[in-house]
Design an enzyme around this catalytic site. Structure first.
Site, PDB file in Angstrom:
ATOM      1  N   ARG A 108      12.236  31.539 -45.905  1.00 27.28           N
ATOM      2  CA  ARG A 108      11.950  31.294 -44.367  1.00 27.28           C
ATOM      3  C   ARG A 108      11.196  30.229 -44.136  1.00 27.28           C
ATOM      4  O   ARG A 108      11.596  29.585 -42.756  1.00 27.28           O
ATOM      5  CB  ARG A 108      11.628  32.516 -43.954  1.00 27.28           C
ATOM      6  CG  ARG A 108      12.594  33.760 -43.814  1.00 27.28           C
ATOM      7  CD  ARG A 108      11.827  35.068 -43.190  1.00 27.28           C
ATOM      8  NE  ARG A 108      11.550  34.585 -41.876  1.00 27.28           N
ATOM      9  CZ  ARG A 108      10.320  34.833 -41.256  1.00 27.28           C
ATOM     10  NH1 ARG A 108       9.555  35.944 -41.701  1.00 27.28           N
ATOM     11  NH2 ARG A 108      10.222  34.537 -40.030  1.00 27.28           N
ATOM     12  N   ARG A 117       2.525  42.213 -32.764  1.00 29.78           N
ATOM     13  CA  ARG A 117       2.705  41.014 -31.742  1.00 29.78           C
ATOM     14  C   ARG A 117       3.617  41.186 -30.541  1.00 29.78           C
ATOM     15  O   ARG A 117       4.661  40.587 -30.644  1.00 29.78           O
ATOM     16  CB  ARG A 117       3.061  39.701 -32.752  1.00 29.78           C
ATOM     17  CG  ARG A 117       2.204  39.477 -33.816  1.00 29.78           C
ATOM     18  CD  ARG A 117       2.756  38.162 -34.511  1.00 29.78           C
ATOM     19  NE  ARG A 117       3.865  38.477 -35.317  1.00 29.78           N
ATOM     20  CZ  ARG A 117       4.626  37.414 -35.839  1.00 29.78           C
ATOM     21  NH1 ARG A 117       4.111  36.103 -35.973  1.00 29.78           N
ATOM     22  NH2 ARG A 117       5.740  37.674 -36.697  1.00 29.78           N
ATOM     23  N   PRO A 118       2.746  41.741 -29.811  1.00 24.77           N
ATOM     24  CA  PRO A 118       4.032  42.120 -28.407  1.00 24.77           C
ATOM     25  C   PRO A 118       4.091  40.836 -27.793  1.00 24.77           C
ATOM     26  O   PRO A 118       3.527  39.989 -27.665  1.00 24.77           O
ATOM     27  CB  PRO A 118       2.839  43.058 -27.668  1.00 24.77           C
ATOM     28  CG  PRO A 118       1.419  42.721 -27.964  1.00 24.77           C
ATOM     29  CD  PRO A 118       1.453  42.238 -29.355  1.00 24.77           C
ATOM     30  N   ASP A 123      -2.140  30.952 -40.786  1.00 17.71           N
ATOM     31  CA  ASP A 123      -0.824  30.857 -41.631  1.00 17.71           C
ATOM     32  C   ASP A 123      -1.485  30.287 -42.928  1.00 17.71           C
ATOM     33  O   ASP A 123      -0.376  30.178 -43.893  1.00 17.71           O
ATOM     34  CB  ASP A 123       0.139  29.989 -40.966  1.00 17.71           C
ATOM     35  CG  ASP A 123       1.258  30.791 -40.052  1.00 17.71           C
ATOM     36  OD1 ASP A 123       0.809  31.975 -40.080  1.00 17.71           O
ATOM     37  OD2 ASP A 123       1.755  30.065 -39.238  1.00 17.71           O
ATOM     38  N   LYS A 150       8.193  23.883 -39.508  1.00 17.29           N
ATOM     39  CA  LYS A 150       9.007  25.284 -39.027  1.00 17.29           C
ATOM     40  C   LYS A 150       8.607  25.591 -37.693  1.00 17.29           C
ATOM     41  O   LYS A 150       9.534  25.813 -36.747  1.00 17.29           O
ATOM     42  CB  LYS A 150       8.956  26.221 -40.058  1.00 17.29           C
ATOM     43  CG  LYS A 150       9.784  27.463 -39.686  1.00 17.29           C
ATOM     44  CD  LYS A 150       9.411  28.674 -40.657  1.00 17.29           C
ATOM     45  CE  LYS A 150       8.172  29.466 -40.098  1.00 17.29           C
ATOM     46  NZ  LYS A 150       8.568  30.479 -39.024  1.00 17.29           N
ATOM     47  N   ASN A 151       7.460  25.830 -37.275  1.00 21.27           N
ATOM     48  CA  ASN A 151       6.891  26.393 -36.007  1.00 21.27           C
ATOM     49  C   ASN A 151       7.364  25.569 -34.859  1.00 21.27           C
ATOM     50  O   ASN A 151       7.391  26.171 -33.640  1.00 21.27           O
ATOM     51  CB  ASN A 151       5.382  26.853 -36.087  1.00 21.27           C
ATOM     52  CG  ASN A 151       5.415  27.895 -37.005  1.00 21.27           C
ATOM     53  OD1 ASN A 151       5.923  28.627 -37.574  1.00 21.27           O
ATOM     54  ND2 ASN A 151       4.098  27.977 -37.496  1.00 21.27           N
ATOM     55  N   CYS A 183       7.921  38.795 -39.353  1.00 21.57           N
ATOM     56  CA  CYS A 183       7.159  39.280 -40.298  1.00 21.57           C
ATOM     57  C   CYS A 183       6.554  40.739 -40.070  1.00 21.57           C
ATOM     58  O   CYS A 183       5.886  40.845 -38.671  1.00 21.57           O
ATOM     59  CB  CYS A 183       6.099  38.276 -40.790  1.00 21.57           C
ATOM     60  SG  CYS A 183       6.849  36.982 -41.943  1.00 21.57           S
TER      61      CYS A 183
END
Length: 422
Positions: free
Chosen positions: A398, A122-123, A306, A22-23, A117
């Site tokens: 997801r 997580r800027p 993860d 997915k990533n 999420c």
């Protein structure tokens, strides 16, 4: 809204095929914006996040066609106004990666700040820093990034102040069409970055060093279409390996790259799990007790954040106390209270969680809090006595393709049902 119902206590026995990552798939989809030729991606996972990004790309003018055999054809022949609205970007963070390709190809873009999420801040400052270094003029206004590069992007020397997978990938996506050479230092080294570089090179880019901490990119005037196969999902691989270890039995994971999970294989072996690595498969077996083993998340090639929640679920079945330290994201122990509902003994102290086991887990009603945490509840339920009901499983959809089917094929008693019929 759907739920997953699991009746635990059954060892797993069988074969689980691993889907495309997915990533990686999401960033490869964004790469389609860089060319007016067709990009065909094989081994594409059928996931909600892929569908969400497909909707955004279609909004931007990309032809999106699902084909047989887990293939996705993307053709950005003619693009619409480079505007990515909040309603589409808010659903997941990876949507933000359309910004760089739009600037690189169209010279301007207006993209909403991202969602995803709720696992801590997580800027996107590193993403914007890289784009500004490449010559983009950026203004933040009303929750949107307004970017311009009317004369195109120019190669730059970018040193990331901290390791960031997303920023590394975003800089690559923009720099491939920049004039001159770009050198990216202190880069993330995850396999998904090498996968993106391979695809971009197949499209005509000139990228070297992907998978190391320094990436060099020689800009080109244009990219072509290409065919590319998505790398196997190392997070899914790790998840099913841990599921097999928690439930007991013997499972073969097929279509994997074993080298992508060495940190996990080391810890599982020390915990008493039998691991046999093949060229493109891994055999996981457990028949005896588990031993508690401490773990700390780290950037690749360290233990992936993860897979932290899944590992925590496993450690509830291990003899002794294990310390789990989360160094990537804050607020990523939200699954601990839900595991406690099943009987887990977990003490969270800042970025550390102490798990004491083994405990006899018992089925209960639990709620998924984010994508990876949700599957930790499934793993715990496989090892628990009685029935567990996991709600809010849109998080699972997801990131995990056909999870119930894959586990059912190995003997798990797991099924999906709607809350209305519960």
């Amino acid at each position: 809204m759907d739920q997953i119902v699991i009746r635990g206590g059954r060892p797993l026995q069988g074969v689980i095929p691993i889907s495309g990552a997915k990533n990686s798939a999401l960033k490869l989809m964004a790469a389609a914006l860089l060319t007016d030729g067709p990009l065909v991606l094989s081994r594409m996972p059928r996931l909600a996040d892929v569908r969400f990004l497909g909707q955004l790309l279609a909004r931007l003018g990309v032809e999106v066609e699902e084909q047989a055999g887990a293939r996705l054809r993307l053709h950005a022949r003619d693009l619409n106004e480079p505007f990515a609205p909040y309603d589409l970007v808010r659903k997941m963070r990876a949507s933000f990666n359309v910004l760089g390709p739009l600037i690189a190809r169209q010279g301007r873009a207006r993209v909403s700040l991202p969602g995803g999420c709720a696992i801590g801040a997580r800027p996107v400052n590193l993403h914007l820093m890289a784009l500004e270094a490449l010559g983009a003029e950026i203004e933040l206004s009303e929750g949107y990034v307004n970017a311009r590069a009317p004369k195109g992007l120019t190669g730059a020397h970018i040193v990331f102040p901290m390791v960031s997978v997303g920023a590394t990938e975003h800089a690559m996506l923009a720099a491939v069409l920049a004039r001159g050479q770009s050198v990216l230092e202190h880069c993330a080294r995850e396999p998904e970055i090498a996968d993106l570089a391979g695809c971009l090179n197949a499209m005509g880019a000139k990228i070297t060093g992907a998978g190391t901490d320094t990436i060099t990119i020689e800009g080109v005037e244009r990219l072509n279409g290409a065919d590319w196969t998505v790398t196997p999902d190392r997070i899914e691989t790790g998840t099913y390996a841990i599921a097999a270890a928690a439930a007991g039995g013997r499972v073969r994971l097929e279509g994997v790259v074993p080298d992508h999970n060495h940190a996990l294989w080391d810890l599982l072996g020390r915990a008493g799990v039998e691991i046999a690595l093949g060229a493109d498969h891994v055999d996981i077996a457990r028949s005896g007790p588990l031993r508690a083993v401490d773990m700390q998340t780290e950037p690749f090639p360290g233990f992936p954040t993860d897979v932290q929640a899944q590992y925590m679920a496993l450690m509830t079945q291990a003899d002794g106390a294990s310390v789990i330290r989360e160094t990537i994201f804050e607020n990523r122990f939200m699954h601990a209270p839900e595991l406690a509902r099943l009987g887990a003994r977990i003490d969270v102290r800042g970025n550390e969680a102490i798990v004491r086991g083994p405990v006899k887990l018992k089925g209960a009603q639990v709620m998924a809090t984010d994508l990876r945490a949700s599957v930790s509840l499934v793993i715990a339920a496989l090892a628990a006595e009685g029935e567990t009901v996991v709600s809010r499983i849109y998080h699972l959809d997801r990131g995990f393709e056909r999870l119930e089917d894959k586990l059912s094929a190995c003997g798990a008693d797991i099924a999906r049902r709607s809350e209305e019929t519960a």
